[in-house]
Motif scaffolding. Sequence first.
Motif, PDB file in Angstrom:
ATOM      1  N   HIS A  25      -2.637  -7.728  -3.338  1.00 11.57           N
ATOM      2  CA  HIS A  25      -4.055  -7.933  -3.053  1.00 11.57           C
ATOM      3  C   HIS A  25      -4.865  -6.879  -3.798  1.00 11.57           C
ATOM      4  O   HIS A  25      -4.552  -5.696  -3.726  1.00 11.57           O
ATOM      5  N   LYS A  26      -5.911  -7.339  -4.497  1.00  8.38           N
ATOM      6  CA  LYS A  26      -6.673  -6.460  -5.383  1.00  8.38           C
ATOM      7  C   LYS A  26      -7.222  -5.209  -4.702  1.00  8.38           C
ATOM      8  O   LYS A  26      -7.264  -4.147  -5.303  1.00  8.38           O
ATOM      9  N   THR A  27      -7.676  -5.331  -3.448  1.00  6.78           N
ATOM     10  CA  THR A  27      -8.367  -4.188  -2.856  1.00  6.78           C
ATOM     11  C   THR A  27      -7.690  -3.677  -1.585  1.00  6.78           C
ATOM     12  O   THR A  27      -8.338  -3.098  -0.729  1.00  6.78           O
ATOM     13  N   SER A  28      -6.376  -3.919  -1.456  1.00  6.77           N
ATOM     14  CA  SER A  28      -5.662  -3.400  -0.281  1.00  6.77           C
ATOM     15  C   SER A  28      -5.533  -1.884  -0.364  1.00  6.77           C
ATOM     16  O   SER A  28      -5.783  -1.280  -1.412  1.00  6.77           O
ATOM     17  N   THR A  29      -5.141  -1.278   0.748  1.00  5.79           N
ATOM     18  CA  THR A  29      -4.951   0.175   0.781  1.00  5.79           C
ATOM     19  C   THR A  29      -4.003   0.627  -0.327  1.00  5.79           C
ATOM     20  O   THR A  29      -4.247   1.621  -1.009  1.00  5.79           O
ATOM     21  N   ALA A  30      -2.896  -0.129  -0.490  1.00  9.12           N
ATOM     22  CA  ALA A  30      -1.909   0.242  -1.506  1.00  9.12           C
ATOM     23  C   ALA A  30      -2.513   0.146  -2.902  1.00  9.12           C
ATOM     24  O   ALA A  30      -2.334   1.038  -3.733  1.00  9.12           O
TER      25      ALA A  30
END
Length: 223
Positions: A25-30
């Motif tokens: 996912h583009k804007t996940s925490t990771a």
Amino acid sequence: MEVIGFGGVICAASIMGGLAPDLDHKTSTASQKLQLSSGKRKLMRALSGIFLFIGCVWILLGYSIQVGAIWIGAGIMAGSLARLRTIILIASGALMLIGYAMYDWHWIALFTGIALFIMPFVKHRWIIHSPEFAIVLSLGLFVFGSQHPGLVMASCLGFIAGWWSHLFGDIFGSDGIRSLFVPKFKIALRLFNNGGAAERMISKLCQLVAIAIWIFYGAVLYF
Ligand SMILES: [Zn+2]
């Protein structure tokens, strides 16, 4: 002392395993750890466009090709900074594939190499979040870990625990997770909307429980 060391490694690995699935996912925490902030990404994209434009116009108008090339180079650099996550994922994937092809690494390197390679391009909560993927990943990490007992095995087990606890957490959301080969097979308990505060709380809770369980196992195995 050793138990604390093992517990720490298992803990760290399970946190990483718990965050890693959302690299799709583009804007996940990771993902945020691998890229600039969204404001800086926008700035870099804009700069990239401007630099490339100046460079091309410069050369087309017949001015010095070297100077034009410097502008274009700067444009490519800015563009790369804007896409840092994609580049880091692809580069680490390539590293794994090279290790597998040239240095005879374990097949888990081939598997994670391909996974990292496709990560920036696949749909969120699809291949990477499928139970099939998790099973092969767990199997590979476990077999690899068994060949290197001790800290390597501990971190493999921690990563596996974190990964499954993430999937387990995603099951509670509205999107849920689905099987890769039987897409109709989907588990979504719809207890909360994905992306909300409830999701974050539940996933944190699942991770804490998973970590506690593995530390317990670590301690039992040791004594
Ligand atoms: Zn997820």
